[in-house]
Design a protein around this motif. Structure first.
Motif, PDB file in Angstrom:
ATOM      1  N   GLY A 139     109.148 -46.922  -8.129  1.00  0.00           N
ATOM      2  CA  GLY A 139     110.032 -46.064  -7.345  1.00  0.00           C
ATOM      3  C   GLY A 139     109.300 -44.995  -6.570  1.00  0.00           C
ATOM      4  O   GLY A 139     109.915 -44.238  -5.809  1.00  0.00           O
ATOM      5  N   GLN A 140     107.985 -44.912  -6.756  1.00  0.00           N
ATOM      6  CA  GLN A 140     107.193 -43.945  -6.000  1.00  0.00           C
ATOM      7  C   GLN A 140     107.231 -44.326  -4.522  1.00  0.00           C
ATOM      8  O   GLN A 140     107.091 -45.506  -4.178  1.00  0.00           O
ATOM      9  CB  GLN A 140     105.751 -43.946  -6.509  1.00  0.00           C
ATOM     10  CG  GLN A 140     104.936 -42.748  -6.064  1.00  0.00           C
ATOM     11  CD  GLN A 140     103.551 -42.749  -6.716  1.00  0.00           C
ATOM     12  OE1 GLN A 140     102.631 -43.350  -6.193  1.00  0.00           O
ATOM     13  NE2 GLN A 140     103.429 -42.077  -7.844  1.00  0.00           N
ATOM     14  N   PRO A 141     107.451 -43.375  -3.613  1.00  0.00           N
ATOM     15  CA  PRO A 141     107.616 -43.722  -2.201  1.00  0.00           C
ATOM     16  C   PRO A 141     106.346 -44.272  -1.572  1.00  0.00           C
ATOM     17  O   PRO A 141     105.228 -43.978  -2.006  1.00  0.00           O
ATOM     18  CB  PRO A 141     108.023 -42.397  -1.553  1.00  0.00           C
ATOM     19  CG  PRO A 141     107.508 -41.343  -2.479  1.00  0.00           C
ATOM     20  CD  PRO A 141     107.610 -41.922  -3.845  1.00  0.00           C
TER      21      PRO A 141
ATOM     22  N   VAL B 148      98.551 -42.624 -11.623  1.00  0.00           N
ATOM     23  CA  VAL B 148      97.791 -43.751 -11.096  1.00  0.00           C
ATOM     24  C   VAL B 148      98.541 -45.051 -11.337  1.00  0.00           C
ATOM     25  O   VAL B 148      98.635 -45.912 -10.457  1.00  0.00           O
ATOM     26  CB  VAL B 148      96.385 -43.805 -11.722  1.00  0.00           C
ATOM     27  CG1 VAL B 148      95.650 -45.075 -11.303  1.00  0.00           C
ATOM     28  CG2 VAL B 148      95.593 -42.566 -11.332  1.00  0.00           C
ATOM     29  N   ARG B 149      99.115 -45.220 -12.539  1.00  0.00           N
ATOM     30  CA  ARG B 149      99.872 -46.439 -12.836  1.00  0.00           C
ATOM     31  C   ARG B 149     101.033 -46.593 -11.865  1.00  0.00           C
ATOM     32  O   ARG B 149     101.321 -47.679 -11.376  1.00  0.00           O
ATOM     33  CB  ARG B 149     100.381 -46.420 -14.275  1.00  0.00           C
ATOM     34  CG  ARG B 149      99.309 -46.637 -15.326  1.00  0.00           C
ATOM     35  CD  ARG B 149      99.908 -47.119 -16.632  1.00  0.00           C
ATOM     36  NE  ARG B 149     100.920 -46.203 -17.142  1.00  0.00           N
ATOM     37  CZ  ARG B 149     100.675 -45.183 -17.951  1.00  0.00           C
ATOM     38  NH1 ARG B 149      99.439 -44.951 -18.336  1.00  0.00           N
ATOM     39  NH2 ARG B 149     101.647 -44.414 -18.382  1.00  0.00           N
ATOM     40  N   ALA B 150     101.748 -45.499 -11.573  1.00  0.00           N
ATOM     41  CA  ALA B 150     102.899 -45.560 -10.673  1.00  0.00           C
ATOM     42  C   ALA B 150     102.476 -45.969  -9.271  1.00  0.00           C
ATOM     43  O   ALA B 150     103.188 -46.696  -8.578  1.00  0.00           O
ATOM     44  CB  ALA B 150     103.611 -44.211 -10.643  1.00  0.00           C
ATOM     45  N   ARG B 151     101.303 -45.519  -8.846  1.00  0.00           N
ATOM     46  CA  ARG B 151     100.829 -45.853  -7.507  1.00  0.00           C
ATOM     47  C   ARG B 151     100.559 -47.354  -7.380  1.00  0.00           C
ATOM     48  O   ARG B 151     100.810 -47.957  -6.338  1.00  0.00           O
ATOM     49  CB  ARG B 151      99.554 -45.048  -7.209  1.00  0.00           C
ATOM     50  CG  ARG B 151      99.008 -45.211  -5.819  1.00  0.00           C
ATOM     51  CD  ARG B 151      98.142 -44.014  -5.426  1.00  0.00           C
ATOM     52  NE  ARG B 151      97.186 -43.647  -6.438  1.00  0.00           N
ATOM     53  CZ  ARG B 151      95.894 -44.010  -6.437  1.00  0.00           C
ATOM     54  NH1 ARG B 151      95.430 -44.748  -5.458  1.00  0.00           N
ATOM     55  NH2 ARG B 151      95.076 -43.626  -7.379  1.00  0.00           N
ATOM     56  N   TYR B 152     100.055 -47.965  -8.442  1.00  0.00           N
ATOM     57  CA  TYR B 152      99.742 -49.383  -8.424  1.00  0.00           C
ATOM     58  C   TYR B 152     100.943 -50.267  -8.749  1.00  0.00           C
ATOM     59  O   TYR B 152     100.906 -51.472  -8.515  1.00  0.00           O
ATOM     60  CB  TYR B 152      98.621 -49.694  -9.430  1.00  0.00           C
ATOM     61  CG  TYR B 152      97.240 -49.392  -8.912  1.00  0.00           C
ATOM     62  CD1 TYR B 152      96.437 -50.397  -8.406  1.00  0.00           C
ATOM     63  CD2 TYR B 152      96.738 -48.100  -8.929  1.00  0.00           C
ATOM     64  CE1 TYR B 152      95.158 -50.129  -7.934  1.00  0.00           C
ATOM     65  CE2 TYR B 152      95.464 -47.811  -8.462  1.00  0.00           C
ATOM     66  CZ  TYR B 152      94.683 -48.828  -7.965  1.00  0.00           C
ATOM     67  OH  TYR B 152      93.421 -48.560  -7.489  1.00  0.00           O
TER      68      TYR B 152
END
Length: 460
Positions: free
Chosen positions: A261-263, A252-256
């Motif tokens: 670097g998450q596509p 969830v943190r990566a999405r926000y």
């Protein structure tokens, strides 16, 4: 930094989803930090977080930092200590009544100036310096507008019918057309009695003491669940805000986090220069980075939308959002409004069952649909289809794409590939050099990967 992070999470979730009050997603990602951090002493906390009063004025400055005026001091950003107003604006002695950052694209010398109102006079600042001829009488600068205002906020074209300023004085709401000088009074009881007002990321807020409402700058309507307490959203106050009990997992943190670097699943650009990046039910605005890098839920701008966007493109002041085998169209006039009859099947609209990416170039009716390694041209005027083109490897699959006056951008994973034109893309014998999306488009710290930092290719 923590205060700014908390604000970013609470605004992204709280203002998009007011019902989520009580949560705080305390991420550790890199965020655009508005204002300097610092330790506030007890006296200053009491002044900033008092139960009564609120702020005298709120605006963004030329750099996108939020300014909060109260008495003889100003807070720059969502955290940090107060500063005397006359330390930054030496000509101002005492409290200000209202403040705004003006929007006048047809007058570059005035555009993005900060206007401060006090009594019957107004001061105009460019890059922090008082402009010649100021202060002026308010009624001379804005014909018919009274002095001793309570609040003011600029309204941008496409959000209002023209470049407009909304002035508030008691129960009066006045709309002033900057081009024609026409002044109209609005009957907006829900947003009357504003003690301060601000436009931030295409949203309009009226502060009524320590509480605030979000309002439509054309109709004056206020969404459900308002007013809210500003201390839970716009400042750091002990015992206030969205707590610390809920911490999202790494996914969830990566999405926000724009720098994870998450596509991204889709991008879009339009003729007015707006550029959106879509990821996991959220969107980022690339062209308004000066005012923050905050993620927002799709429903924040397109209230009927939820879930992931697979592809997006704009044409003739309409935004097309593709989800699976369906396409939804929004008119992009004064805000976004759903076109009647949508969503409908993508096959019926464009003659394809699914698509990985789509783009149009500025002021063009040529649409390009990408599925796997194939790209197809569609003439949107004639609804005619051209032959499939095979993209140069390694473009076996594209996550997203958009086109500006500077060329075409294809996105795969955490990288993007820039081509100067559609023709260069379809005739390339070898792929363009891979560049890092987070570094180039979101101004994230370089990670040592491919592609060095450069100015983001924003339009407008």
């Amino acid at each position: 930094m923590l205060g700014a992070l908390c604000l970013a999470w609470s605004l992204a979730l709280g203002l998009s989803y007011p019902q989520s009050h009580g949560r705080n997603l305390n991420a550790t990602g890199s965020w655009h930090h508005l204002g300097s951090a610092g330790t506030l002493d007890e006296a200053e906390v009491a002044q900033r977080c008092a139960d009564e009063g609120g702020f005298d004025a709120v605006t963004l400055d030329e750099t996108g930092t939020m300014l909060f005026f109260k008495g003889d001091v100003v807070w720059k950003g969502f955290t940090g200590p107060a500063e005397p107003i006359n330390a930054s604006w030496p000509e101002i002695h005492g409290p200000v009544d209202a403040a705004l950052r003006i929007h006048r694209l047809d007058h570059p010398d005035v555009h993005d100036n900060v206007f401060l109102f006090r009594g019957k006079r107004v001061w105009a600042y460019a890059q922090g310096k008082l402009r010649g001829g100021y202060p002026k009488l308010i009624e001379k600068e804005f014909k018919g507008v009274p002095g001793d205002l309570d609040a003011a906020v600029e309204c941008h074209p496409k959000e209002c019918a023209a470049e407009t300023i909304l002035f508030f004085k008691g129960s009066q709401v006045l709309s002033y057309d900057l081009k024609t000088g026409v002044l109209k009074e609005r009957e907006w009881p829900a947003v009357a009695n504003c003690s301060s007002a601000v436009r931030w990321l295409e949203r309009y807020y009226c502060f009524q003491g320590i509480r605030f409402v979000r309002f439509d700058p054309v109709t004056g309507s206020v969404p459900p669940r308002y007013p809210l307490d500003a201390r839970d959203y716009f400042m750091r106050c002990p015992g206030r805000g969205h707590g610390h009990e809920v911490r999202p997992n790494a996914t969830v943190r990566a999405r926000y986090d724009r720098c994870s670097g998450q596509p991204f699943q889709a991008f879009s650009s339009d003729d007015s220069g707006r550029i959106y990046a879509f990821r996991g039910g959220l969107y980022f605005r690339l062209d308004s980075h000066r005012d923050g890098w905050h993620p927002w839920a799709l429903s924040h701008t397109w209230k009927e939308m939820q879930g992931e966007v697979d592809a997006a493109f704009s044409w003739e002041d309409k935004l097309y959002l593709v989800q699976g085998s369906q396409v939804t169209i929004y008119r992009s006039g004064q805000g976004y409004s759903l076109v009647e009859g949508y969503p409908r099947p993508l096959q019926a609209e464009l003659g394809v069952a699914s698509v990985d990416a789509a783009f149009t170039c500025p002021h063009s009716h040529d649409l390009y649909l990408i599925q796997g390694s194939l790209m197809q041209h569609v003439d949107l005027l004639q609804r005619s289809r051209g032959p499939d083109r095979t993209l140069t490897p390694p473009h076996s699959r594209v996550d997203g794409a958009f086109c500006t006056a500077k060329g075409v951008y294809l996105f795969q994973g955490s990288s993007f590939y820039h081509y100067a034109s559609v023709n260069e893309l379809v005739t390339a014998a070898v792929p363009a050099a891979a560049q890092d999306t987070a570094t180039t488009f979101f101004q994230c710290p370089a990670t040592g990967g491919e592609g060095g930092p450069q100015r983001p290719p924003h339009q407008g």
